[in-house]
Design a protein around this motif. Structure first.
Motif, PDB file in Angstrom:
ATOM      1  N   ASP A  27      -0.975  -2.436   6.446  1.00 43.82           N
ATOM      2  CA  ASP A  27      -2.240  -2.074   7.097  1.00 43.82           C
ATOM      3  C   ASP A  27      -2.360  -0.554   7.106  1.00 43.82           C
ATOM      4  OD1 ASP A  27      -4.467  -1.713   8.646  1.00 43.82           O
ATOM      5  OD2 ASP A  27      -3.656  -2.667  10.442  1.00 43.82           O
ATOM      6  N   VAL A  28      -3.307  -0.032   6.327  1.00 40.82           N
ATOM      7  CA  VAL A  28      -3.600   1.398   6.336  1.00 40.82           C
ATOM      8  C   VAL A  28      -4.579   1.677   7.462  1.00 40.82           C
ATOM      9  CG1 VAL A  28      -4.580   3.323   5.041  1.00 40.82           C
ATOM     10  CG2 VAL A  28      -3.186   1.621   3.861  1.00 40.82           C
ATOM     11  N   GLN A  29      -4.368   2.758   8.163  1.00 41.90           N
ATOM     12  CA  GLN A  29      -5.218   3.139   9.289  1.00 41.90           C
ATOM     13  C   GLN A  29      -6.664   3.301   8.826  1.00 41.90           C
ATOM     14  OE1 GLN A  29      -4.550   7.124  10.473  1.00 41.90           O
ATOM     15  NE2 GLN A  29      -5.650   6.975  12.406  1.00 41.90           N
ATOM     16  N   GLY A  30      -7.615   2.736   9.607  1.00 43.98           N
ATOM     17  CA  GLY A  30      -9.032   2.954   9.336  1.00 43.98           C
ATOM     18  C   GLY A  30      -9.730   1.738   8.764  1.00 43.98           C
ATOM     19  N   HIS A  31     -11.076   1.774   8.830  1.00 44.40           N
ATOM     20  CA  HIS A  31     -11.922   0.710   8.280  1.00 44.40           C
ATOM     21  C   HIS A  31     -13.018   1.357   7.436  1.00 44.40           C
ATOM     22  CE1 HIS A  31     -10.179  -1.252  11.886  1.00 44.40           C
ATOM     23  NE2 HIS A  31     -10.136  -2.299  11.097  1.00 44.40           N
ATOM     24  N   ASP A  32     -12.642   1.859   6.292  1.00 48.74           N
ATOM     25  CA  ASP A  32     -13.620   2.500   5.432  1.00 48.74           C
ATOM     26  C   ASP A  32     -13.098   2.483   3.996  1.00 48.74           C
ATOM     27  OD1 ASP A  32     -11.625   4.469   5.458  1.00 48.74           O
ATOM     28  OD2 ASP A  32     -12.697   5.729   6.898  1.00 48.74           O
ATOM     29  N   ILE A  33     -13.901   3.045   3.104  1.00 57.50           N
ATOM     30  CA  ILE A  33     -13.540   3.026   1.690  1.00 57.50           C
ATOM     31  C   ILE A  33     -12.278   3.849   1.446  1.00 57.50           C
ATOM     32  CG2 ILE A  33     -14.311   3.751  -0.604  1.00 57.50           C
ATOM     33  CD1 ILE A  33     -17.135   3.025   0.206  1.00 57.50           C
ATOM     34  N   HIS A  34     -12.091   4.918   2.204  1.00 57.90           N
ATOM     35  CA  HIS A  34     -10.885   5.733   2.029  1.00 57.90           C
ATOM     36  C   HIS A  34      -9.634   4.922   2.359  1.00 57.90           C
ATOM     37  CE1 HIS A  34      -8.357   9.222   1.706  1.00 57.90           C
ATOM     38  NE2 HIS A  34      -8.013   9.181   2.993  1.00 57.90           N
ATOM     39  N   ALA A  35      -9.708   4.116   3.431  1.00 55.10           N
ATOM     40  CA  ALA A  35      -8.566   3.269   3.788  1.00 55.10           C
ATOM     41  C   ALA A  35      -8.257   2.291   2.649  1.00 55.10           C
ATOM     42  CB  ALA A  35      -8.854   2.504   5.078  1.00 55.10           C
ATOM     43  N   ALA A  36      -9.303   1.728   2.044  1.00 53.81           N
ATOM     44  CA  ALA A  36      -9.088   0.792   0.944  1.00 53.81           C
ATOM     45  C   ALA A  36      -8.477   1.498  -0.265  1.00 53.81           C
ATOM     46  CB  ALA A  36     -10.406   0.125   0.559  1.00 53.81           C
ATOM     47  N   ALA A  37      -8.917   2.723  -0.536  1.00 50.27           N
ATOM     48  CA  ALA A  37      -8.370   3.469  -1.670  1.00 50.27           C
ATOM     49  C   ALA A  37      -6.891   3.789  -1.466  1.00 50.27           C
ATOM     50  CB  ALA A  37      -9.169   4.750  -1.885  1.00 50.27           C
ATOM     51  N   VAL A  38      -6.536   4.224  -0.256  1.00 52.83           N
ATOM     52  CA  VAL A  38      -5.127   4.500   0.038  1.00 52.83           C
ATOM     53  C   VAL A  38      -4.308   3.218  -0.066  1.00 52.83           C
ATOM     54  CG1 VAL A  38      -3.516   5.230   1.841  1.00 52.83           C
ATOM     55  CG2 VAL A  38      -5.634   6.502   1.472  1.00 52.83           C
ATOM     56  N   MET A  39      -4.885   2.125   0.432  1.00 50.97           N
ATOM     57  CA  MET A  39      -4.195   0.843   0.349  1.00 50.97           C
ATOM     58  C   MET A  39      -3.888   0.471  -1.096  1.00 50.97           C
ATOM     59  SD  MET A  39      -5.077  -2.517  -0.642  1.00 50.97           S
ATOM     60  CE  MET A  39      -6.764  -2.864  -0.196  1.00 50.97           C
ATOM     61  N   GLY A  40      -4.865   0.663  -1.988  1.00 52.14           N
ATOM     62  CA  GLY A  40      -4.643   0.324  -3.390  1.00 52.14           C
ATOM     63  C   GLY A  40      -3.506   1.120  -4.008  1.00 52.14           C
ATOM     64  N   GLN A  41      -3.414   2.406  -3.671  1.00 54.60           N
ATOM     65  CA  GLN A  41      -2.332   3.232  -4.205  1.00 54.60           C
ATOM     66  C   GLN A  41      -0.975   2.820  -3.634  1.00 54.60           C
ATOM     67  OE1 GLN A  41      -3.588   7.616  -4.686  1.00 54.60           O
ATOM     68  NE2 GLN A  41      -5.101   6.833  -3.240  1.00 54.60           N
ATOM     69  N   LEU A  42      -0.947   2.533  -2.334  1.00 54.85           N
ATOM     70  CA  LEU A  42       0.311   2.104  -1.722  1.00 54.85           C
ATOM     71  C   LEU A  42       0.790   0.791  -2.314  1.00 54.85           C
ATOM     72  CD1 LEU A  42       0.336   2.759   2.137  1.00 54.85           C
ATOM     73  CD2 LEU A  42       1.990   3.526   0.435  1.00 54.85           C
ATOM     74  N   ARG A  43      -0.127  -0.134  -2.482  1.00 53.18           N
ATOM     75  CA  ARG A  43       0.261  -1.426  -3.061  1.00 53.18           C
ATOM     76  C   ARG A  43       0.874  -1.240  -4.446  1.00 53.18           C
ATOM     77  NH1 ARG A  43      -2.847  -4.649  -6.594  1.00 53.18           N
ATOM     78  NH2 ARG A  43      -1.756  -6.604  -6.949  1.00 53.18           N
ATOM     79  N   THR A  44       0.308  -0.337  -5.226  1.00 52.57           N
ATOM     80  CA  THR A  44       0.814  -0.113  -6.581  1.00 52.57           C
ATOM     81  C   THR A  44       2.218   0.478  -6.567  1.00 52.57           C
ATOM     82  OG1 THR A  44      -1.446   0.224  -7.409  1.00 52.57           O
ATOM     83  CG2 THR A  44       0.364   1.100  -8.747  1.00 52.57           C
ATOM     84  N   VAL A  45       2.458   1.492  -5.709  1.00 49.72           N
ATOM     85  CA  VAL A  45       3.780   2.131  -5.729  1.00 49.72           C
ATOM     86  C   VAL A  45       4.842   1.211  -5.132  1.00 49.72           C
ATOM     87  CG1 VAL A  45       2.786   4.441  -5.664  1.00 49.72           C
ATOM     88  CG2 VAL A  45       3.415   3.332  -3.527  1.00 49.72           C
ATOM     89  N   LEU A  46       4.492   0.454  -4.109  1.00 47.97           N
ATOM     90  CA  LEU A  46       5.455  -0.501  -3.564  1.00 47.97           C
ATOM     91  C   LEU A  46       5.868  -1.518  -4.619  1.00 47.97           C
ATOM     92  CD1 LEU A  46       4.028  -1.075   0.011  1.00 47.97           C
ATOM     93  CD2 LEU A  46       6.437  -0.681  -0.490  1.00 47.97           C
ATOM     94  N   ARG A  47       4.894  -1.977  -5.356  1.00 45.39           N
ATOM     95  CA  ARG A  47       5.184  -2.953  -6.413  1.00 45.39           C
ATOM     96  C   ARG A  47       6.081  -2.333  -7.490  1.00 45.39           C
ATOM     97  NH1 ARG A  47       2.506  -7.623  -7.274  1.00 45.39           N
ATOM     98  NH2 ARG A  47       2.794  -8.611  -9.306  1.00 45.39           N
ATOM     99  N   ALA A  48       5.787  -1.077  -7.830  1.00 49.22           N
ATOM    100  CA  ALA A  48       6.583  -0.410  -8.874  1.00 49.22           C
ATOM    101  C   ALA A  48       8.018  -0.166  -8.405  1.00 49.22           C
ATOM    102  CB  ALA A  48       5.912   0.909  -9.256  1.00 49.22           C
ATOM    103  N   TYR A  49       8.195   0.313  -7.175  1.00 46.73           N
ATOM    104  CA  TYR A  49       9.546   0.580  -6.673  1.00 46.73           C
ATOM    105  C   TYR A  49      10.359  -0.711  -6.572  1.00 46.73           C
ATOM    106  CZ  TYR A  49       7.876   5.254  -5.385  1.00 46.73           C
ATOM    107  OH  TYR A  49       7.366   6.528  -5.412  1.00 46.73           O
ATOM    108  N   ALA A  50       9.727  -1.786  -6.132  1.00 45.99           N
ATOM    109  CA  ALA A  50      10.447  -3.058  -6.032  1.00 45.99           C
ATOM    110  C   ALA A  50      10.830  -3.573  -7.414  1.00 45.99           C
ATOM    111  CB  ALA A  50       9.589  -4.080  -5.299  1.00 45.99           C
TER     112      ALA A  50
END
Length: 690
Positions: A373-396
Motif C-alpha cells: 500500500d503506497v501512501q495516497g489516493h491519486d495517480i502519483h500513488a499508482a505510479a509509485v506503486m507500479g515501480q515498487l511492484r516491478t523492483v520487488l518482482r525483480a529482486y525476488a
C-alpha cells in the motif's frame, strides 16, 4: 396565505337544513363537513365558487382536487390538521383555485370546528368566497414573498448538494430528489447531455418513462431541449396551449401526463452547451420574473456541476486504466497452490490508490506473494506503486532472500523523487515443504485459515515502512517463519479491509477473522464476500486482497532452497531458523538422518553467533546431482576460519565442529568476500527407497 379568523361567524346550529340567506346574498358559499363520515356538503353558492357543476361533486373533499392545485391542497390540509390537533375553534386561509378555463383565482375560507363533550372534533362548518381584491392584495404579497423565499432556499440547497456531486449519476440523483422537485413545484424532470451532435437523455423522473423516440435526438430537431442547446437561451412554456402549439410532436406524447407548463434550461460550461434540463409542471401556468431568474440560476449551477462530474469521470477512467495497467494482468498458475486476488477502489479521491498485490513464481516449487500500500489516493500513488511492484518482482526473481528483497525495495523508494512511503508484506512459500518466510514493512499481519475454517492472526516481526527504513538506516528486516500445511490458506490484505473511521484496528482484525471463519470454502467466493462487506460499509480506502491455499506437491522438489537471516542477540530469529530447518528436513525426506541434520545445523549457527561480531545467514539446499544430498550453509561476516579442536575433560565448548564432523558426510569452509561460509552435507535416500 393562512390567517387566523378574528372571530366567529354565525351559522344556525342545524345548518344546512336551514341555510342562511344572507350568505348567498353576499355571494358566499357554505360547507358542512361531517368528520365522522368524511362527507362534506357544499351549497350551490360554494359550488359556484369552486366553478363546479352539481354532478361533478360527489360529497367527498377529494372531488375538489380538479379545482384546488396540489400545493394549495397540501397547505390547506396542514392548516386543518393543525386546528383539529391543537384545540382551535376557528381557522381561515386564502388559497387559489383553478377555474374551468385554467386560470387561477384567489379564494378565501373560514371554518368553525365543532367538538363533542370530550373535546373530540366531529364537524366543521364554514364559508368559501371569492377574495375581495383589497383584502387579497396584502395576503398575496405575503404569500408570494414566502413562496419566493422558499424557492430561493430550495435552489440554494440544491446548489449546495450539487457541490458534493462527483459523478453524472450523483448530479442526477440530486435533481431527482423528490423533495427538491416538490419544493420547486415541478412534477417531473428530464435531462440530456450533448454527445456528437445529439442529445442523449440521461434522466427522467419521477413521472413516466422516456418518451418514445426522444431518448436520442439531434440538436437540430424541433424539440424544446434541442432548441435551448442551439440558442443558449431558456425556453419557458407558459401553458398547455403554448406547449401544444410550439411543439406538437412532443405534446402528443406527453399530453396524458397532465403537464400545464414547462421550463427548459440550457446547461452551459465554458461558453459551450453540454446539455439541457427540463422541469415539467402540473397545476401551474406562467412564470414570474423572479421564478425565471431562480430557474436560470439553477440551470447555471447544474451546468457547472455536470462539467465537474464529466471531468471527474474522464480522470477516473484514465486513473482506472493506469491502475489496471500497474496490477498483474493475470495471476500465474502455481503448481501446488490455489490463488485468489481482488482489488477494490476507494470511494474518495479519484477512485485510485497505491494498493497492490503480486504473485511471483520462483524456482524449485517456491512462490512469492506480495501485498502493499503506497501512501495516497491519486495517480502519483499508482505510479509509485507500479515501480515498487516491478523492483520487488525483480529482486525476488534474482534469488535474494526475503529480507534482502524488502531492504532493497526500501532503498529504491527512498532514492525516488517522491515523498511517499509504502507498507508491504512479502511471503515466500516453499510449496513442497510448506515453509513460509514472511517479512513485514509496517503492514498489517496476515491471517491463516485451517481446513476446518478456524482462523488466526499470524504475528510477523516487522520493520519500518518502505522508504522510511532507508531514511533512518533500519534496513535489517526480521524474517518470521511459519508452516503452511496442505489445505491451509494464507490471507494477505491491505488495511482498507480492516480499518473503519473511528474504529480500532484490533477490532477490525477480529471482525475480519470472524468473517473468514464464517466464509465459504471456495477461495474465489470467499474473496468476493470479503470485498462485498467492504462495499456495503462504504469503504473510504482502497483494498487489495491475496489468498494463497497450499495443496502440496506430489513429491519434494530437488534443487529447493530456503534461507533465513539470524541476527546477534535475536532468539526469535534463531527459533524461526530452527523451525524452517525442521520443516524442510521433514518435507524433503531426510528419514533417519533428520535429527543429525538438525543437530549439525544448530551447531553451525551457534558457532557463527558466538564467535563472530555480526549475524549469520542460514541456507538449506536440496541437491540432486551427483546424488541426493542436503546441504546446510551458514554465512557470516568474519574472515577468521574456524578450526577443529579438542575439548578438555571438563570443557563445555570446543565440541561443535567435532560433532559436525561425526554427524555429516562432508563439511568444509569457503571464503566469501568479506566473510566465509561453513557448510555440511548429508546424503539422503531417494523418496522411492523410503
Amino acid at each position: 396565505m393562512v390567517e387566523r379568523a378574528p372571530g366567529a361567524f354565525s351559522l344556525p346550529a342545524d345548518w344546512p337544513a336551514h341555510p342562511d340567506l344572507s350568505l348567498a346574498l353576499n355571494r358566499m358559499g357554505s360547507f358542512d363537513w361531517d368528520l365522522d363520515s368524511g362527507l362534506m356538503h357544499l351549497d350551490q353558492a360554494a359550488l359556484d365558487v369552486f366553478d363546479l357543476y352539481a354532478d361533478e361533486y360527489d360529497g367527498r373533499p377529494g372531488s375538489l382536487a380538479r379545482r384546488v392545485p396540489r400545493e394549495e391542497s397540501s397547505r390547506l390540509d396542514a392548516l386543518v390538521s393543525q386546528a383539529l390537533k391543537n384545540g382551535s375553534t376557528f381557522y381561515g386561509a386564502y388559497f387559489r383555485i383553478r377555474r374551468r378555463d385554467g386560470s387561477l383565482r384567489w379564494t378565501h375560507t373560514q371554518g368553525v370546528v365543532r367538538r363533542d363533550t370530550t373535546g373530540r372534533p366531529h364537524r366543521i362548518i364554514g364559508i368559501v368566497r371569492h377574495a375581495a381584491q383589497e383584502l387579497a392584495d396584502a395576503s398575496v404579497r405575503i404569500a408570494l414573498d414566502t413562496e419566493g423565499r422558499r424557492r430561493t432556499s430550495v435552489v440554494a440547497g440544491t446548489t449546495a448538494a450539487l457541490a458534493h456531486a462527483r459523478t453524472v449519476q450523483d448530479v442526477i440523483d440530486v435533481l431527482n430528489d423528490s423533495r427538491g422537485l416538490e419544493y420547486l413545484g415541478a412534477a417531473s424532470l428530464v435531462m440530456g447531455l450533448v454527445e456528437a451532435g445529439r442529445l442523449v437523455l440521461v434522466a427522467e423522473g419521477p413521472v413516466g418513462g422516456f418518451v418514445p423516440g426522444t431518448r436520442y435526438t439531434r440538436v437540430d430537431e424541433h424539440f424544446p431541449m434541442s432548441e435551448v442547446v442551439r440558442t443558449f437561451a431558456p425556453r419557458f412554456i407558459e401553458s398547455a396551449e403554448d406547449f401544444a402549439a410550439s411543439y406538437p410532436q412532443l405534446w402528443r406524447q406527453i399530453k396524458g401526463l397532465g403537464i400545464s407548463s414547462a421550463a427548459y434550461l440550457p446547461l452551459i460550461a465554458q461558453a459551450r452547451p453540454i446539455g439541457a434540463i427540463g422541469l415539467l409542471y402540473r397545476d401551474k401556468t406562467g412564470f414570474s420574473a423572479d421564478e425565471r431568474n431562480l430557474l436560470i440560476a439553477l440551470g447555471s449551477s447544474v451546468g457547472q456541476s455536470l462539467q465537474r462530474a464529466m471531468l471527474y469521470e474522464q480522470e477516473h477512467d484514465l486513473a482506472q486504466g493506469l491502475q489496471q495497467a500497474m496490477l498483474p494482468r493475470r495471476i500465474p498458475s502455481v503448481p501446488g497452490a490455489q490463488l485468489a486476488v481482488r482489488y477494490r477502489a476507494a470511494r474518495i479521491g479519484r477512485d485510485i490508490g497505491g494498493d497492490w498485490y503480486d504473485v511471483i513464481p520462483l524456482p524449485s516449487g517456491r512462490v512469492g506473494a506480495v501485498i502493499g500500500d503506497v501512501q495516497g489516493h491519486d495517480i502519483h500513488a499508482a505510479a509509485v506503486m507500479g515501480q515498487l511492484r516491478t523492483v520487488l518482482r525483480a529482486y525476488a526473481a534474482e534469488g535474494h532472500s526475503p529480507a534482502t528483497v524488502m531492504a532493497r525495495a526500501s532503498e529504491f523508494l527512498h532514492d525516488l523523487d517522491t515523498d511517499r512511503f509504502a507498507t508491504c508484506l512479502y511471503a515466500e512459500a516453499d510449496l513442497a515443504t510448506g515453509v513460509v518466510q514472511l517479512v513485514r514493512a509496517g503492514h498489517v499481519d496476515p491471517l491463516l485459515r485451517a481446513p476446518d475454517r478456524t482462523c488466526r492472526r499470524v504475528g510477523v516481526d516487522g520493520g519500518l515502512p518502505l522508504g522510511l527504513s532507508a531514511e533512518f538506516g533500519e534496513l535489517d528486516y526480521p524474517v518470521t517463519t511459519a508452516e503452511l500445511d496442505p489445505g491451509h490458506t494464507l490471507l494477505l490484505f491491505t488495511d482498507g479491509l480492516v480499518e473503519e473511521p473511528g474504529a480500532d484496528l484490533d477490532d477490525g482484525m477480529q471482525q475480519l477473522t470472524r468473517l473468514v471463519e464464517g466464509g465459504p470454502r471456495d477461495l474465489q467466493l470467499l474473496a468476493d464476500q470479503l470485498c462485498e462487506v467492504v462495499d456495503e460499509r462504504g469503504g473510504e480506502d482502497d483494498v487489495a486482497l491475496l489468498l494463497l491455499r497450499r495443496h502440496g506437491l506430489d513429491a519434494p522438489q530437488d534443487g529447493g532452497r530456503l534461507q533465513q537471516q539470524v541476527g546477534q542477540s535475536d532468539p526469535a530469529a534463531l527459533s524461526s531458523a530452527r523451525h524452517m530447518l525442521r520443516a524442510a528436513v521433514q518435507a524433503w525426506g531426510a528419514g533417519e538422518r533428520a535429527d543429525a541434520v538438525e543437530l549439525a545445523a544448530d551447531e553451525l549457527m551457534t558457532n557463527a553467533l558466538i564467535h563472530t561480531d555480526g549475524g549469520a545467514v542460514v541456507t538449506i539446499r536440496m541437491l540432486s546431482l551427483p546424488r541426493r544430498r542436503l546441504r546446510i550453509e551458514v554465512d557470516d561476516t568474519s574472515s577468521a576460519l574456524p578450526r577443529r579442536r579438542e575439548a578438555g575433560e571438563s570443557g563445555v565448548s570446543g565440541r561443535g565442529l567435532l560433532l559436525v564432523d561425526q554427524l555429516a558426510d562432508e563439511w568444509g569452509v569457503e571464503s566469501r568476500g568479506a566473510g566465509k561460509c561453513v557448510w555440511c552435507a548429508f546424503d539422503v535416500p531417494d523418496q522411492t527407497e523410503m
